[in-house]
Design an enzyme around this catalytic site. Structure first.
Site, mmCIF file in Angstrom:
data_model
loop_
_atom_site.group_PDB
_atom_site.id
_atom_site.type_symbol
_atom_site.label_atom_id
_atom_site.label_comp_id
_atom_site.label_asym_id
_atom_site.label_seq_id
_atom_site.Cartn_x
_atom_site.Cartn_y
_atom_site.Cartn_z
ATOM 1 N N CYS A 176 13.089 -2.414 0.793
ATOM 2 C CA CYS A 176 12.514 -1.258 0.607
ATOM 3 C C CYS A 176 13.318 -0.214 1.046
ATOM 4 O O CYS A 176 13.370 0.878 0.343
ATOM 5 C CB CYS A 176 11.261 -1.156 1.611
ATOM 6 S SG CYS A 176 10.052 -2.406 1.031
ATOM 7 N N HIS A 222 9.301 6.324 1.195
ATOM 8 C CA HIS A 222 9.113 4.920 0.424
ATOM 9 C C HIS A 222 7.559 4.592 -0.076
ATOM 10 O O HIS A 222 7.037 4.966 1.215
ATOM 11 C CB HIS A 222 9.993 3.848 0.886
ATOM 12 C CG HIS A 222 9.492 2.416 0.818
ATOM 13 N ND1 HIS A 222 9.563 2.133 -0.579
ATOM 14 C CD2 HIS A 222 8.842 1.385 1.545
ATOM 15 C CE1 HIS A 222 8.968 0.838 -0.719
ATOM 16 N NE2 HIS A 222 8.698 0.321 0.380
ATOM 17 N N ASN A 246 4.027 -0.402 -4.987
ATOM 18 C CA ASN A 246 5.265 -0.494 -4.290
ATOM 19 C C ASN A 246 6.262 -1.040 -4.873
ATOM 20 O O ASN A 246 6.339 -2.215 -5.462
ATOM 21 C CB ASN A 246 5.170 -1.262 -2.737
ATOM 22 C CG ASN A 246 6.264 -1.142 -2.125
ATOM 23 O OD1 ASN A 246 7.181 -1.127 -2.555
ATOM 24 N ND2 ASN A 246 5.982 -1.820 -0.615
HETATM 25 O O1 UT7 Z 1 7.352 -1.888 1.577
HETATM 26 C C1 UT7 Z 1 7.947 -2.686 2.453
HETATM 27 C C2 UT7 Z 1 6.886 -2.714 3.593
HETATM 28 N N1 UT7 Z 1 5.596 -3.040 3.329
HETATM 29 C C3 UT7 Z 1 4.734 -2.284 3.816
HETATM 30 O O2 UT7 Z 1 5.000 -1.352 4.778
HETATM 31 C C4 UT7 Z 1 3.232 -2.888 3.988
HETATM 32 C C5 UT7 Z 1 2.601 -2.953 5.221
HETATM 33 N N2 UT7 Z 1 1.206 -3.539 5.162
HETATM 34 C C6 UT7 Z 1 0.347 -3.018 4.659
HETATM 35 O O3 UT7 Z 1 0.341 -2.081 3.651
HETATM 36 C C7 UT7 Z 1 -1.164 -3.694 5.065
HETATM 37 O O4 UT7 Z 1 -0.967 -4.305 6.156
HETATM 38 C C8 UT7 Z 1 -1.723 -4.671 3.783
HETATM 39 C C9 UT7 Z 1 -2.100 -3.478 2.497
HETATM 40 C C10 UT7 Z 1 -0.817 -5.353 3.230
HETATM 41 C C11 UT7 Z 1 -2.798 -5.404 4.286
HETATM 42 O O5 UT7 Z 1 -3.900 -4.579 4.898
HETATM 43 P P1 UT7 Z 1 -4.470 -4.707 6.240
HETATM 44 O O6 UT7 Z 1 -5.482 -3.600 6.421
HETATM 45 O O7 UT7 Z 1 -3.414 -4.839 7.168
HETATM 46 O O8 UT7 Z 1 -5.371 -5.885 6.028
HETATM 47 P P2 UT7 Z 1 -5.220 -7.368 6.561
HETATM 48 O O9 UT7 Z 1 -3.750 -8.125 5.970
HETATM 49 O O10 UT7 Z 1 -5.551 -7.349 8.255
HETATM 50 O O11 UT7 Z 1 -6.353 -8.056 5.994
HETATM 51 C C12 UT7 Z 1 -7.836 -7.832 6.358
HETATM 52 C C13 UT7 Z 1 -8.577 -8.863 5.700
HETATM 53 C C14 UT7 Z 1 -8.327 -10.248 5.823
HETATM 54 O O12 UT7 Z 1 -9.556 -10.867 5.812
HETATM 55 P P3 UT7 Z 1 -10.239 -11.345 7.221
HETATM 56 O O13 UT7 Z 1 -9.200 -12.157 7.944
HETATM 57 O O14 UT7 Z 1 -10.609 -10.103 7.993
HETATM 58 O O15 UT7 Z 1 -11.571 -12.034 6.855
HETATM 59 C C15 UT7 Z 1 -7.502 -10.339 4.746
HETATM 60 O O16 UT7 Z 1 -7.676 -11.929 4.126
HETATM 61 O O17 UT7 Z 1 -8.422 -8.494 4.247
HETATM 62 C C16 UT7 Z 1 -8.186 -9.643 3.555
HETATM 63 N N3 UT7 Z 1 -7.523 -9.361 2.480
HETATM 64 C C17 UT7 Z 1 -8.114 -9.122 1.321
HETATM 65 N N4 UT7 Z 1 -9.453 -8.966 0.834
HETATM 66 C C18 UT7 Z 1 -9.473 -8.334 -0.535
HETATM 67 C C19 UT7 Z 1 -6.330 -9.335 2.318
HETATM 68 N N5 UT7 Z 1 -5.633 -8.958 1.276
HETATM 69 C C20 UT7 Z 1 -6.809 -8.755 0.337
HETATM 70 C C21 UT7 Z 1 -6.842 -8.309 -1.030
HETATM 71 N N6 UT7 Z 1 -8.277 -8.070 -1.369
HETATM 72 N N7 UT7 Z 1 -6.007 -8.251 -1.658
#
Ligand code: UT7
Length: 334
Positions: free
Chosen positions: A115, A261, A291
């Site tokens: 990134c 980014h 992204n």
């Molecule tokens: O570019 C390089 C650097 N990358 C970044 O900066 C990315 C940084 N991280 C993020 O953008 C976020 O962490 C994500 C968008 C990847 C994820 O969002 P989050 O708010 O951190 O969600 P999470 O991973 O904590 O997941 C929350 C819930 C989980 O379910 P439970 O365990 O709470 O029941 C996941 O299984 O959402 C679930 N989940 C989804 N649900 C529907 C994860 N992905 C999805 C999805 N659709 N695509």
């Protein structure tokens, strides 16, 4: 010592638009979840059968950047290509550009900083120009993510984020040291390498070994500890922007345009708030492209410039954070 200045910008996005609703047919996800957590509405994914690859998309963007710079391919002295999705394990994409653009046997270098790839690449180009070694350097960021994602529910935390695309710019020598790239600031923290990684294939775990696991080894798909990455991103973005401003005796009030980014719209908004910037001072296009890692800043900068949002005399700040971890900023007087 010279400064370097951006004189030509170009971008290329594959035509195929993939909406959040399209993804919900492949995996258990919803348009609502993706928009709320990431800000993404759609992304471009190269269609099966298309000729596009990271190198080919990079060449398409580069041709536009060179033409807009008012130069020809023969004016370019060096190529820096940033990607995490090269066409080949080796050689890199830079040499493919040299061949595709029918350039003389100029040097070509690949940057592997995910990134932050574009920020690192532009910094490398800037150093070559500063020392007087080269006059015109072509910098490219291009990514072909879609063929390497786990598009099932298992991979939904990662697959919904990434998009394909390319951007390019030409940096040239600037004799006025108050103009152009004022400074670049680069950092890394390898202890967090496993928080955002594609760990195979590697020399330690080669293709036959992966095949032998009969699909159980998923180390060739990107893995991300999203929450951990997110928390580090907002801190490092802020730190490295302050570092750049301080180096140039600038304050947040001096920022005319911030191009982060495009990792997650919520990260961009957090940083915007932290620096008290208005909506018109921050350029985001993650909504349309997802992204695109090393390509994201240069695609966004190109689009901002095409829309007349980058003006002569503006203080433009670029900043990135990602896998490695690596992060960095670039302070530009346009
Ligand atoms: O570019 C390089 C650097 N990358 C970044 O900066 C990315 C940084 N991280 C993020 O953008 C976020 O962490 C994500 C968008 C990847 C994820 O969002 P989050 O708010 O951190 O969600 P999470 O991973 O904590 O997941 C929350 C819930 C989980 O379910 P439970 O365990 O709470 O029941 C996941 O299984 O959402 C679930 N989940 C989804 N649900 C529907 C994860 N992905 C999805 C999805 N659709 N695509």
């Amino acid at each position: 010592m010279y400064n370097s200045r951006i004189i030509g910008l170009g971008k290329y996005l594959p035509e195929n638009v993939v909406t959040n609703n399209d993804l919900s047919k492949l995996m258990d996800t919803t348009d609502e979840w993706i928009q709320e957590r990431t800000g993404i509405l759609e992304r471009r994914w190269i269609e099966k059968g298309s000729e596009d690859t990271s190198a080919i998309m990079g060449a398409k963007a580069a041709r536009i950047a060179i033409e807009r710079a008012g130069l020809t391919k023969d004016d370019i002295d060096f190529i820096v290509f940033a990607t995490l999705s090269p066409d080949y394990y080796f050689p890199g994409c830079g040499v493919q550009i040299q061949e595709m653009l029918e350039m003389d046997t100029i040097g070509a270098l690949d940057v592997r900083n995910q990134c932050s790839g574009f920020v690192y690449a532009i910094s490398v180009a800037d150093q070559f120009i500063k020392t007087g070694m080269y006059k015109n350097v072509l910098v490219i960021g291009a990514e072909y993510h879609s063929n390497g994602l786990d598009k099932t529910t298992r991979g939904r935390g990662v697959a919904i984020i990434f998009g394909d695309g390319a951007g390019a710019c030409v940096l040239t020598r600037e004799e006025d040291d108050t103009k152009g790239i004022l400074s670049t600031h680069l950092h890394s923290e390898g202890k967090n390498a496993d928080k955002l990684i594609v760990s195979s294939p590697s020399i330690a775990n080669w293709v036959p070994e992966i095949i032998a696991t009969n699909g159980e080894d998923i180390s060739y798909y990107p893995y991300m500890d999203g929450t951990f990455v997110f928390k580090n991103a907002v801190v490092r973005f802020s730190e490295v922007i302050i570092e750049g401003l301080t180096k140039n005796d600038l304050t947040k009030e001096d920022i005319d345009l911030f191009i982060p980014h495009q990792a997650n719209l919520r990260i961009s908004q957090f940083v915007q708030k932290r620096f008290g910037l208005r909506d018109d001072q921050v350029f985001n296009n993650i909504m349309k492209y997802g992204n695109t890692t090393a390509a994201s800043i240069i695609i966004a900068l190109t689009e901002a410039w095409e829309q007349g949002k980058v003006k002569d005399g503006d203080t433009v700040v670029l900043a990135a954070f990602g896998s490695g971890f690596t992060w960095g900023s670039v302070i530009i007087k346009w």
